[in-house]
Structure formats: structure tokens, C-alpha cells
Design an enzyme around this catalytic site. Structure first.
Site, short mmCIF file in Angstrom:
data_model
loop_
_atom_site.label_atom_id
_atom_site.label_comp_id
_atom_site.label_asym_id
_atom_site.label_seq_id
_atom_site.Cartn_x
_atom_site.Cartn_y
_atom_site.Cartn_z
N LYS A 1 0.85 -1.19 0.00
CA LYS A 1 0.00 0.00 0.00
C LYS A 1 0.88 1.25 0.00
CE LYS A 1 -3.89 2.02 2.61
NZ LYS A 1 -4.82 1.82 3.75
N SER B 1 -9.78 2.14 2.85
CA SER B 1 -8.84 2.84 2.01
C SER B 1 -7.86 1.92 1.27
CB SER B 1 -8.03 3.85 2.84
OG SER B 1 -7.19 3.18 3.75
N SER C 1 -10.08 -0.09 7.11
CA SER C 1 -9.48 0.09 5.78
C SER C 1 -8.83 -1.15 5.18
CB SER C 1 -8.44 1.21 5.83
OG SER C 1 -9.07 2.46 5.73
#
Lengths: 491, 102
Positions: free
Chosen positions: A87, A162, A186
Site C-alpha cells: 500500500k 482505504s 481500511s
């Protein structure tokens, strides 16, 4: 992409970590083959999905060769030779780390995050940077400064967030496994939306050093994977105490793989009706209840419990998380790194830089956080939320006196259409209600795919445990997953 | 804003944006005004709770005075850190003038 996903290069990219370990051990493939297969799959399908912000194939191939050499020398390990998508808020030395924000354009990480360093030590390969909501603020990856990540199951829909890039990549077989982060859901929510496994470890289980801070008392590095066993194997590598994160827990890391079994005899599953309340799509509720029934058929027992303060969780979170974010993001001022808008004096430089290069959701949260911390409002909002947070923890403490794990939906709905929530931030915030509590309490949580809606979109079962009880939630998730059977696109 | 009697229903967006060092346009100010007022109206639900005597929970697993041995460790590479600076003069980060000339 209605009828299953196109697979490039012989299907190596669609395999789980455990399957790939068996293949590499037997000499049927190498780590280099796996990296090539993942790169080919990215080439084939990521143009439509846009999970990746950057792909560093040449560096990854060199790392793969190194891993193959380590194996040839007799080394073994759960992640040896496995590429891992990272990420965009975890630092990998020498790579960009933009947190999907324009304010960090041009930034090159001077060091590895501890979770990334642990991957490297284990012979895993950080491969590619995956998309996210800017600074992890959002639940749809629509708030990335570099474009939305679409849901591989239906490209008209969001991937969640997210960690939407992480989830979409695993679902689309453009990643074997991915690291994400979970501040209010997330990791778990995008896993639910994209039909993969998402693990949020307990607060303190994985070092946050090198994880760009959003809300420091809530953030935790997590794993998105194709199976619960893969999540367990990855956690065993990245977990553990780190002198550079004083909030990381000194307790020894258990053998998570050893906790996995086939049945759930003796396990008590708490079910709190509050998690199935107003706003939860009936299709989602039915699918989750059916999954819980399946756990009962594996020997578990259902214990009705109550969680009276759940309805306050969103309010508490949307005071505390923005408050912490407003402090953490003050470092992005155009002075030391990233983009700068030049001005006559330092204050104008900061004000102009932050207006020009932060996106709307980040500004919204910084403003909200600054507001609740400002003079005259601190007690009315911030301190009140800290006290109410203790009530959420008390609800969990009471629940886990009566049961081993708590099962619920991950999200009230399946993935919505791209653009559907853009006009109403508050409505989107309410979608975090089932996942926020375990961030507030510091417990652990797992998202496991449990069904499809009529529209063909994945639904996730959430399995929550108290702090440092990852073995329990992994055991429950693994046994359920075995009983459920394969969960693949285009079946 | 009146500090002795804070207005709990409306966010003073201009004041808060200045504290947060974000220079908002007029359109942005108007947009965030509406959105933040909606969020603030929602979070007022915490007023329903009786929170007397409850200790604020600022951290999941509170720890105090986490110390380590006072031994030198390798720090980040200075050159790599400086390479990220938007503007640089030798080993320094260049910024606009901070203070008035004497």
C-alpha cells in the site's frame, strides 16, 4: 469482466502463498516465474482496474533471483520468494511513497518500514505500490489523487478503501498477497467489497514504524490475501516487537499457522443484534447469518450478546481519528519534502502548499480535527469522545467474557457504484460502523468472503477478537473458509 | 469565535482553516461549511451519554515510559533525507525568510 477473470501466463498469479510454496519446493516454478506471472497479469488487466500506482518489475526480479538462491542454499520460509504488493503509505527504501497524495509527489523513501524490512528478511519481495484513499482517509479509493481503483467483480463499482488497491489486486490476481493498513476498517472493508481475506491485527501486534501516520492510536498494518492461511503466514512474518515503535507489543509472536484447524468444536461465537441493525442491507445480513450457521455446523455454539454503545462508534471515531490526523498531517507543510508552492513567507508557503496539494477528504478531516481540538471545543468533543471510547472497550470486555469471537457483517452494504457517495460524506462515514469498534478498542479483526449479492458482488463475514487473540479469529476464519469452499470470480 | 461561549452548532471554517494552515478559496469554505456542520450535528449524539467518572481512553494499551538502552543506533542517511527537500542549499533546506531584517 462478467464471466471470470482473464488469466495471463499459466495461472501462477492466481495461486495462494501455500500453493506457490509447494510449487517452488518441488522445483515446478521459481520466484522469478511468479514475479513474471504477476507482472504479466498486471499488464493484462490492471489497465481497467487501476490497483497499481507503480510497478518496479526489474528490482523485483533481482529480489526474486536472490530468493531463489536462498532456497537453492536450503532455506525455507512461509514467504520466501513471494511477491507482496505494498500500500502506498508504507515506506520501501528507494521507492516512491506518495500516500496517493499530490503533496508527496517526488518523495523517495530513505528507509524501509519495519513490516517491509521483515518481509525482506523472510525473503519476500515488495512488488509494486498499490492505490488507496489519500492518506488512508476514505472507504472507496475514490479519494486517491491518482484515480479510482475499480472493483474487479464489476468495474462500475468501487473497490472499497482505504486499502482498495491492495484488495483489488489480490482479487484480480495481480498480487499474491498485499500489505494494507486499517484505521477504521481500511483492510477489512475493501477485502469484503472485493471478495478476499482481510486481517487487521491487534493494535501493537505489527510495528507502525515506516507506516505513514493517519491516526496513531488506531492505525495498524494489515494483510489482504487469498486465504486465511495466507494471512496467518504473512502475519507470522510481519508481527513482533520493534524498538522503533514504542507501542508495538513485546509479547512473543505465536505460531499462527499452528492455530488453524478444520473444526470449531468448543468455540463460542457471540452475535450482537446491534451489528445487524438499521442500514444493514438484508442480503448482507442473510449471508452473514448463513455463514454463522455454517460455523455452528462445524461445532461452534452461538451466544447472543449485546453491544449497547455501537451506535456511538461513528461519532467517537470521527472525532478522534480527524483529531489525530490533524496533528499527524501537520508535517506535510512543503518545507522538508514533497511538493511546495513557493511564497514570500513561510506561513503563506505552508497555507498555499496544503491547499493546492491536499485533496478534499483530507482537508475535510484536517479541518474537523483542528476544530474538535481547538480552544473552547476540546472538552466538548475530544475529551467526550475519549470517554465514550472507554465505553466501547467495556462493551467488548463484557462480550468476550461470554464468547471467544464476535461475528458480524464487515460493512452494511456491498460495493457501491463509483461516484455514488461523492455528495454526502456523512453517509459514507456511517458505512464504517461495524469495523470502527475494534480500532477503538485495539482488538483484532478478520474479513472472510461469505457470499454474493444478487447483483454478483461479494459479501464479507467479520470475525472480531480481543487484543492479541489473532489465533482465535484465524482459526474460526480458516475452518469457515474450508467449509465454504472456493470463492472465485466467474464460478 | 467566542471562547467563553463556543458555538457548538457551526464550525468557523475560516478560523479553523487558518489554524490548520490551509488557505481555502471562498468556494471551498462554503462547501466545507455545509459538510462540517452536517458532521458536527451528527457527533452531538455523544451528549446523550452519561460520561461522569469515566476515565478518558486515549490509547488502546496504555504504556508509560517505554525506554531502551541508551546506545547509539544508525540513523537515516542524511543525503537520502535531504534529497527529498523541495529546495536545498548545500546540506540545508532552503525556506523563505523567517524573520524581518533588523
Amino acid at each position: 469482466m462478467d464471466s471470470g477473470l482473464q488469466m495471463a501466463d499459466g495461472g501462477l498469479a492466481s495461486k495462494s502463498i501455500r500453493e506457490l510454496q509447494a510449487l517452488m519446493e518441488s522445483g515446478a516454478c521459481t520466484s522469478r516465474d511468479i514475479v513474471e506471472a504477476v507482472a504479466a497479469q498486471i499488464e493484462a488487466v490492471d489497465g481497467d482496474i487501476h490497483a497499481y500506482l507503480e510497478v518496479n518489475k526489474e528490482a523485483a526480479l533481482m529480489d526474486a533471483d536472490a530468493a531463489d538462491a536462498r532456497r537453492a542454499a536450503g532455506e525455507k520460509g512461509p514467504l520466501l520468494g513471494i511477491p507482496v504488493a505494498i500500500k502506498d503509505l508504507l515506506n520501501v527504501k528507494g521507492q516512491s511513497c506518495r500516500c496517493a497524495s499530490k503533496i508527496l509527489e517526488g518523495f523517495t523513501s530513505p528507509y524501509d518500514a519495519t513490516s517491509v524490512a521483515k518481509l525482506r528478511e523472510a525473503g519476500a519481495i515488495p512488488f509494486g505500490r498499490v492505490n488507496m484513499d489519500e492518506f488512508a482517509m476514505g472507504a472507496s479509493t475514490e479519494h486517491s489523487a491518482f484515480g479510482v481503483t475499480r472493483n474487479p467483480w464489476n468495474l462500475d463499482h468501487v473497490s472499497g478503501g482505504s486499502s482498495g488497491g491492495s484488495a483489488a489486486a489480490v482479487a484480480a490476481h495481480t498480487a499474491i498477497v498485499s500489505l494494507g493498513s486499517d484505521t477504521g476498517g481500511s483492510v477489512r472493508q475493501p477485502a469484503s467489497f472485493c471478495g478476499c481475506v482481510g486481517l487487521k491485527p491487534s493494535y501493537g501486534r505489527v510495528s507502525r514504524f515506516g507506516l505513514t501516520a493517519f491516526a496513531s492510536s488506531l492505525d495498524q498494518v494489515g494483510v489482504l490475501s487469498k486465504s486465511v492461511a495466507d494471512a496467518a503466514d504473512t502475519l507470522s512474518v510481519i508481527a513482533g516487537h520493534d524498538p522503533r515503535d514504542t507501542t508495538s507489543d513485546p509479547a512473543a509472536v505465536p505460531d499462527y499457522a499452528a492455530a488453524l484447524g478444520e473444526d470449531l468444536r468448543g468455540m463460542k461465537i457471540g452475535v450482537a443484534e446491534e451489528f445487524f441493525g438499521e442500514g444493514v442491507d438484508p442480503e448482507v445480513a442473510a449471508s452473514v447469518r448463513a455463514a454463522i450457521d455454517q460455523c455452528v455446523s462445524l461445532g461452534a455454539e452461538v451466544v447472543p450478546v449485546s453491544f449497547p454503545h455501537l451506535k456511538y462508534a461513528v461519532s467517537i471515531y470521527y472525532i478522534l481519528a480527524p483529531a489525530e490526523a490533524s496533528a499527524n498531517l501537520s508535517r506535510f507543510d512543503g518545507i522538508r519534502y514533497g511538493n511546495r508552492v513557493e511564497a514570500e513567507d513561510p506561513v503563506s508557503l505552508m497555507c498555499k502548499t496544503r491547499d493546492a496539494h491536499f485533496g478534499d477528504e483530507v482537508k475535510r478531516r484536517i479541518l474537523l480535527g483542528t476544530y474538535v481540538l481547538s480552544s473552547g471545543y476540546y472538552d466538548a468533543y475530544y475529551v467526550k469522545a475519549l470517554k465514550a471510547r472507554a465505553l466501547i472497550k467495556q462493551d467488548f470486555d463484557r462480550v468476550f467474557e461470554q464468547c471467544d469471537v464476535l461475528m458480524s457483517p464487515v460493512a452494511p452494504t456491498t460495493a457501491y457504484k463509483v461516484g455514488a457517495g461523492a455528495q454526502d460524506p456523512m453517509a459514507l462515514y456511517l458505512g464504517d460502523i461495524c469495523t470502527i469498534p475494534s480500532n477503538l478498542s485495539g482488538g483484532c479483526g478478520l474479513s472472510v468472503p461469505c457470499g454474493l449479492s444478487e447483483a454478483g458482488l461479494p459479501i464479507g463475514l467479520q470475525i472480531l477478537g480481543p487484543a492479541f487473540a489473532e489465533e482465535r479469529i484465524l482459526r474460526a476464519g480458516h475452518a469457515y473458509e474450508k467449509a465454504r469452499g472456493a470463492f472465485e470470480m466467474g464460478q | 469565535m467566542n471562547e467563553s461561549n463556543p458555538d457548538l452548532d457551526h464550525v468557523d471554517v475560516t478560523y479553523v482553516a487558518n489554524l490548520a494552515r490551509i488557505e481555502l478559496s471562498a468556494e471551498e469554505t462554503e462547501k466545507f461549511q455545509k459538510e462540517l456542520d452536517t458532521v458536527v450535528a451528527y457527533i452531538h449524539q455523544l451528549n446523550e451519554l452519561d460520561l461522569d467518572g469515566i476515565e478518558p481512553m486515549s490509547h488502546p494499551h496504555p504504556r508509560e515510559n517505554v525506554l531502551r538502552e541508551d546506545v547509539p543506533m544508525e540513523g537515516p542517511d542524511r543525503e537520502l533525507m535531504l534529497a527529498n527537500a523541495p529546495a536545498r542549499v548545500q546540506d540545508l533546506i532552503r525556506v523563505p525568510q523567517m524573520m524581518e531584517d533588523a
